[in-house]
Design an enzyme around this catalytic site. Structure first.
Site, PDB file in Angstrom:
ATOM      1  N   SER A   1       0.858  -1.179   0.000  1.00 15.55           N
ATOM      2  CA  SER A   1       0.000   0.000   0.000  1.00 15.55           C
ATOM      3  C   SER A   1       0.895   1.230   0.000  1.00 15.55           C
ATOM      4  CB  SER A   1      -0.952  -0.030   1.200  1.00 15.55           C
ATOM      5  OG  SER A   1      -1.877   1.039   1.133  1.00 15.55           O
TER       6      SER A   1
ATOM      7  N   HIS B   1      -2.500  -0.913  -3.479  1.00 14.81           N
ATOM      8  CA  HIS B   1      -3.635  -0.002  -3.344  1.00 14.81           C
ATOM      9  C   HIS B   1      -3.412   1.237  -4.216  1.00 14.81           C
ATOM     10  CE1 HIS B   1      -4.316  -1.881   0.889  1.00 14.81           C
ATOM     11  NE2 HIS B   1      -4.785  -2.647  -0.081  1.00 14.81           N
TER      12      HIS B   1
ATOM     13  N   ASP C   1      -4.898  -4.561   5.868  1.00 19.96           N
ATOM     14  CA  ASP C   1      -5.214  -5.402   4.713  1.00 19.96           C
ATOM     15  C   ASP C   1      -4.084  -6.403   4.504  1.00 19.96           C
ATOM     16  OD1 ASP C   1      -6.652  -6.302   2.484  1.00 19.96           O
ATOM     17  OD2 ASP C   1      -5.500  -5.020   1.135  1.00 19.96           O
TER      18      ASP C   1
END
Length: 202
Positions: free
Chosen positions: A22, A49, A142
């Protein structure tokens, strides 16, 4: 889905590497993928992401740093050795029974789509012990549920050392979910992945 442990034996070696990142992830991916050879023996599946409101050049950016072929994943395609398949912005990337890739606009998981959890859980179900999953820099959690699934299926988990990651949230959550994960500085991860994929498995 069919239980992969009934289909694949441990001696067959790894079938895929799945990577999640991310915040700070583009740079980390450039470092890791830059150390993998063009003839890498398995496909690489990536969730990074990204802002779904913008067109992305991530494939072109990462391709400048690696000998691997880099592309956005396509619905229904078969993952190929030596190819990095990246989840497109706004789409979950999954591995379905039989090994094909699938894209989905299902609800975000932990507020993100694509979700590392979705990729890891589906890949763990498809590949079982033949999956190598890696969590890099990022905020939030996540990937934590996903690496827990990878561990349950007997796969291997590598996590960037949270102390050296640009953002330690995702790595810390992953280590908490899979205490047996190998925790490594970013600069060492590619070499370990190369060695694991190349080594015969008993």
């Amino acid at each position: 889905m069919t239980d992969p442990r009934a289909v694949h034996s441990p001696g067959e070696g790894y079938a895929a590497v799945a990577i999640a990142a991310s915040a700070g992830g583009i740079s980390a991916l450039e470092t890791l993928l830059g150390e993998l050879p063009a003839a890498f023996a398995v496909p690489v599946l990536v969730v990074q992401h990204l802002d779904p409101r913008r067109d992305t050049l991530i494939a072109e950016v990462l391709a400048r740093s690696t000998a691997l072929t880099v592309k956005l994943a396509e619905d229904g395609e078969e993952p190929r050795s030596g190819v990095v398949h990246i989840a497109p912005p706004g789409c979950h990337l999954t591995v379905v029974a039989g090994g094909a890739l699938a894209l989905s606009d299902a609800a975000p998981v932990h507020f993100v789509r694509p979700s590392a959890d979705v990729l890891f859980e589906s890949a763990a179900s498809a590949y079982g012990a033949r999956l190598l999953a890696c969590v890099l820099t990022g905020t939030g959690r996540d990937g934590a549920d996903g690496v827990s699934a990878v561990c349950r299926y007997g796969g291997t988990v590598i996590v960037q050392d949270p102390e050296t990651a640009q953002f330690g949230g995702m790595p810390m959550a992953a280590v908490g979910a899979c205490p047996e994960a190998r925790v490594l500085p970013l600069e060492q991860i590619a070499a370990v992945i190369r060695a694991l994929v190349a080594a015969p498995r008993r």
